[in-house]
Design a protein around this motif. Structure first.
Motif, PDB file in Angstrom:
ATOM      1  N   MET A 183       0.833  -1.198   0.000  1.00 33.70           N
ATOM      2  CA  MET A 183       0.000   0.000   0.000  1.00 33.70           C
ATOM      3  C   MET A 183       0.873   1.255   0.000  1.00 33.70           C
ATOM      4  N   THR A 184       0.370   2.307  -0.633  1.00 30.99           N
ATOM      5  CA  THR A 184       1.115   3.557  -0.662  1.00 30.99           C
ATOM      6  C   THR A 184       1.182   4.137   0.747  1.00 30.99           C
ATOM      7  N   GLN A 185       2.380   4.422   1.221  1.00 35.01           N
ATOM      8  CA  GLN A 185       2.534   4.949   2.578  1.00 35.01           C
ATOM      9  C   GLN A 185       2.362   6.458   2.577  1.00 35.01           C
ATOM     10  N   THR A 186       1.202   6.953   2.939  1.00 39.38           N
ATOM     11  CA  THR A 186       1.028   8.387   3.106  1.00 39.38           C
ATOM     12  C   THR A 186       0.493   8.615   4.512  1.00 39.38           C
ATOM     13  N   ALA A 187       0.505   9.891   4.959  1.00 38.97           N
ATOM     14  CA  ALA A 187       0.172  10.186   6.342  1.00 38.97           C
ATOM     15  C   ALA A 187      -1.215   9.650   6.702  1.00 38.97           C
ATOM     16  N   ASP A 188      -2.178   9.681   5.760  1.00 35.95           N
ATOM     17  CA  ASP A 188      -3.537   9.280   6.096  1.00 35.95           C
ATOM     18  C   ASP A 188      -3.975   8.021   5.349  1.00 35.95           C
ATOM     19  N   SER A 189      -3.019   7.297   4.817  1.00 38.29           N
ATOM     20  CA  SER A 189      -3.239   6.091   4.002  1.00 38.29           C
ATOM     21  C   SER A 189      -4.394   6.199   3.015  1.00 38.29           C
ATOM     22  N   ARG A 190      -4.475   7.329   2.347  1.00 41.75           N
ATOM     23  CA  ARG A 190      -5.393   7.464   1.235  1.00 41.75           C
ATOM     24  C   ARG A 190      -4.749   6.809   0.019  1.00 41.75           C
ATOM     25  N   ILE A 191      -5.487   6.810  -1.085  1.00 39.78           N
ATOM     26  CA  ILE A 191      -4.899   6.281  -2.323  1.00 39.78           C
ATOM     27  C   ILE A 191      -4.179   7.440  -2.991  1.00 39.78           C
ATOM     28  N   TYR A 192      -2.882   7.339  -3.060  1.00 39.01           N
ATOM     29  CA  TYR A 192      -2.074   8.451  -3.578  1.00 39.01           C
ATOM     30  C   TYR A 192      -1.671   8.165  -5.018  1.00 39.01           C
ATOM     31  N   LEU A 193      -2.289   8.886  -5.946  1.00 44.65           N
ATOM     32  CA  LEU A 193      -1.951   8.705  -7.368  1.00 44.65           C
ATOM     33  C   LEU A 193      -1.451  10.030  -7.941  1.00 44.65           C
ATOM     34  N   ASP A 194      -0.508  10.643  -7.224  1.00 47.88           N
ATOM     35  CA  ASP A 194       0.033  11.937  -7.660  1.00 47.88           C
ATOM     36  C   ASP A 194       1.555  11.937  -7.537  1.00 47.88           C
ATOM     37  N   HIS A 195       2.162  10.833  -7.953  1.00 48.57           N
ATOM     38  CA  HIS A 195       3.616  10.699  -7.809  1.00 48.57           C
ATOM     39  C   HIS A 195       4.404  11.631  -8.719  1.00 48.57           C
ATOM     40  N   ALA A 196       3.753  12.197  -9.750  1.00 49.09           N
ATOM     41  CA  ALA A 196       4.475  13.166 -10.583  1.00 49.09           C
ATOM     42  C   ALA A 196       4.598  14.501  -9.855  1.00 49.09           C
ATOM     43  N   ALA A 197       3.694  14.752  -8.885  1.00 51.19           N
ATOM     44  CA  ALA A 197       3.809  15.987  -8.093  1.00 51.19           C
ATOM     45  C   ALA A 197       4.929  15.832  -7.078  1.00 51.19           C
ATOM     46  N   THR A 198       4.911  14.716  -6.365  1.00 50.30           N
ATOM     47  CA  THR A 198       6.002  14.401  -5.446  1.00 50.30           C
ATOM     48  C   THR A 198       5.841  12.961  -4.973  1.00 50.30           C
ATOM     49  N   THR A 199       6.920  12.402  -4.433  1.00 46.99           N
ATOM     50  CA  THR A 199       6.886  11.028  -3.937  1.00 46.99           C
ATOM     51  C   THR A 199       7.229  11.027  -2.448  1.00 46.99           C
ATOM     52  N   PRO A 200       6.717  10.039  -1.710  1.00 45.57           N
ATOM     53  CA  PRO A 200       7.072   9.977  -0.291  1.00 45.57           C
ATOM     54  C   PRO A 200       8.539   9.578  -0.115  1.00 45.57           C
ATOM     55  N   LEU A 201       9.165  10.097   0.923  1.00 45.74           N
ATOM     56  CA  LEU A 201      10.574   9.766   1.186  1.00 45.74           C
ATOM     57  C   LEU A 201      10.710   8.266   1.482  1.00 45.74           C
ATOM     58  N   ASP A 202      11.644   7.621   0.801  1.00 43.18           N
ATOM     59  CA  ASP A 202      11.948   6.204   1.042  1.00 43.18           C
ATOM     60  C   ASP A 202      12.591   6.096   2.438  1.00 43.18           C
ATOM     61  N   PRO A 203      12.050   5.236   3.329  1.00 43.25           N
ATOM     62  CA  PRO A 203      12.634   5.124   4.671  1.00 43.25           C
ATOM     63  C   PRO A 203      14.130   4.786   4.630  1.00 43.25           C
ATOM     64  N   ALA A 204      14.561   4.018   3.621  1.00 42.58           N
ATOM     65  CA  ALA A 204      15.987   3.668   3.515  1.00 42.58           C
ATOM     66  C   ALA A 204      16.818   4.915   3.176  1.00 42.58           C
ATOM     67  N   VAL A 205      16.228   5.823   2.404  1.00 43.59           N
ATOM     68  CA  VAL A 205      16.915   7.088   2.086  1.00 43.59           C
ATOM     69  C   VAL A 205      16.989   7.945   3.352  1.00 43.59           C
ATOM     70  N   PHE A 206      15.890   7.966   4.090  1.00 49.51           N
ATOM     71  CA  PHE A 206      15.874   8.736   5.343  1.00 49.51           C
ATOM     72  C   PHE A 206      16.964   8.243   6.298  1.00 49.51           C
ATOM     73  N   GLU A 207      17.143   6.916   6.382  1.00 55.66           N
ATOM     74  CA  GLU A 207      18.152   6.369   7.305  1.00 55.66           C
ATOM     75  C   GLU A 207      19.554   6.860   6.939  1.00 55.66           C
ATOM     76  N   VAL A 208      19.831   6.970   5.646  1.00 53.51           N
ATOM     77  CA  VAL A 208      21.154   7.443   5.212  1.00 53.51           C
ATOM     78  C   VAL A 208      21.310   8.944   5.525  1.00 53.51           C
ATOM     79  N   MET A 209      20.188   9.673   5.462  1.00 56.25           N
ATOM     80  CA  MET A 209      20.239  11.116   5.740  1.00 56.25           C
ATOM     81  C   MET A 209      20.332  11.413   7.234  1.00 56.25           C
ATOM     82  N   ARG A 210      19.787  10.525   8.057  1.00 50.92           N
ATOM     83  CA  ARG A 210      19.577  10.802   9.475  1.00 50.92           C
ATOM     84  C   ARG A 210      20.790  11.410  10.205  1.00 50.92           C
ATOM     85  N   PRO A 211      21.987  10.827  10.085  1.00 51.01           N
ATOM     86  CA  PRO A 211      23.106  11.421  10.846  1.00 51.01           C
ATOM     87  C   PRO A 211      23.369  12.878  10.464  1.00 51.01           C
ATOM     88  N   TYR A 212      23.111  13.216   9.177  1.00 47.10           N
ATOM     89  CA  TYR A 212      23.430  14.570   8.697  1.00 47.10           C
ATOM     90  C   TYR A 212      22.329  15.568   9.040  1.00 47.10           C
TER      91      TYR A 212
END
Ligand code: PLP
Length: 392
Positions: free
Chosen positions: A1-30
């Motif tokens: 399922m698309t992970q959004t704050a309110d778990s709606r159906i998100y079909l607007d990925h050309a506007a923006t995409t949710p941050l990948d948790p794995a990307v967030f983990e790499v950013m976290r220390p910085y």
């Protein structure tokens, strides 16, 4: 399922995409304890510099360029502005003519138009009804004083993919440099700069499950740009300002992951967007699927419904928990058809009914089927309301 704050159906990925948790983990220390400034010579500064360099290598690896050809920016908009204005101003010794298209993102189109007040001539190429640029028209448009041709690799409203290598060859034969906005294409298409044959290329992290507010401009070695920002000598003296270290780290990781998983992600997106198109076309009359049916970004399911006000459709879908777009996010406050829809030359009754659905790596078949069912139902309801009020 698309992970959004309110778990709606998100079909607007050309506007923006949710941050990948794995990307967030790499950013976290910085974002937290690795707080050095890459320009500082002490150990914390050197660690920040190393992180920025690693991200630069990641981006260069995907683009197939040298790491010194990658400039980090505050996003796709700044990258586009820097490419168009910076390149045009640096090349006035050769000429003051630039060529772009009528369907570019405003970050390119308005940057190009802004140059008219500085005695530049700007040609905006028309497109065919599928949104394609005709190479013959580019051939006619370029002149000895054309310094830059800027054509997006794929359009952000209809997903049409341009034949960039062919267009770039024509521009280069005329002696012009080539910029492409690859903000939507990245993660879905090959963006190797040599295979595309481009001199400048823009990217944005937030369309690739990376953070907002960070992007990249690739600038081929030997291409001069006039600076847009004054201050420090960051980015080899081409873009002043302390680097957005966490953002850049996230961008590098997001771009590398998008490329490594590109085949798998695009196969998933292609199949879901095709199911959505099938469901909606089977259930609705008087609609067009916009964009090029053969060369469209896998994420895109773009429609134009006759006699429908897409804003009303969007609001009704939103009330059902489904997020879509009526066009570019930046223009969706306006009720006028977007410049892209205008440029396609659709019959008048389709122009206000343009709806963009874009799936993502987390979208499921169940979500697109539910969204398709809701679109069909709401289109019928809106038409029934107009018919009973005598509007259609
Ligand atoms: C094709 C295209 N170019 C540029 C941009 C601007 O990128 P950013 O939001 O990173 O400024 C967008 C964002 O919508 C886009 O779709």
């Amino acid at each position: 399922m698309t992970q959004t704050a309110d778990s709606r159906i998100y079909l607007d990925h050309a506007a923006t995409t949710p941050l990948d948790p794995a990307v967030f983990e790499v950013m976290r220390p910085y974002l937290w304890f690795e707080a050095g400034n890459p320009s500082s010579v002490h150990a914390a500064g050197r660690r920040a510099r190393e992180a920025v360099d690693t991200a630069r290598e990641q981006v260069a690896g995907v683009l197939g360029c040298k790491h010194g050809e990658v400039i980090f920016t505050s996003g796709g908009t700044e990258a586009d502005n820097l490419a168009v204005i910076g390149m045009a101003l640096a090349a006035t010794g050769r000429g003051r003519h630039i060529v772009t298209t009528a369907i570019e993102h405003h970050a390119v189109l308005l940057a190009a138009r802004s140059l008219r007040s500085r005695d530049f001539e700007v040609t905006e190429l028309a497109v065919d009804p599928a949104g394609r640029v005709n190479p013959d028209e580019l051939e006619t448009a370029v002149r000895p004083d054309t310094t830059l041709v800027s054509i997006g690799l794929a359009n952000n409203e209809i997903g049409t993919i341009q034949d960039l290598p062919t267009l770039a060859r024509i521009a280069h034969q005329a002696g012009a440099r080539v910029h492409t906005d690859a903000v939507q294409a990245a993660g879905q298409l090959d963006i190797n700069v040599d295979r595309l044959d481009v001199d400048l290329l823009s990217l944005s992290a937030h369309k690739l499950y990376g953070p907002k507010g960070v992007g990249t401009l690739y600038v081929r070695a030997g291409v001069n740009l006039e600076r847009r920002a004054f201050g420090g000598a960051q980015e080899r003296d081409r873009r002043a300002g302390t680097e957005n270290v966490p953002g850049i780290v996230g961008l590098g990781e997001a771009v590398a992951r998008a490329e490594a998983e590109r085949e798998q992600r695009t196969a998933h997106m292609r199949s879901l967007s095709a199911s959505l198109v099938e469901r909606v076309t089977a259930g609705c009359s008087k609609l067009r699927v916009t964009g090029d049916p053969q060369r469209r970004l896998p994420a895109f399911a773009p429609f134009a419904f006759a006699d429908i006000d897409a804003e009303s459709l969007l609001i009704r879908l939103d009330l059902e928990g489904i997020a879509v777009s009526t066009g570019a996010a930046c223009t969706s406050g306006s009720l006028e058809p977007s410049h892209v829809i205008e440029a396609l030359g659709l019959p008048e009754r389709f122009r206000r009914g343009s709806l963009r659905c874009t799936v993502g790596r987390g979208t499921t078949l169940d979500e697109v089927m539910r969204a398709g069912e809701a679109i069909v139902r709401q289109v019928r309801t809106l038409r029934a309301i107009s018919a009973s009020s005598g509007a259609v």
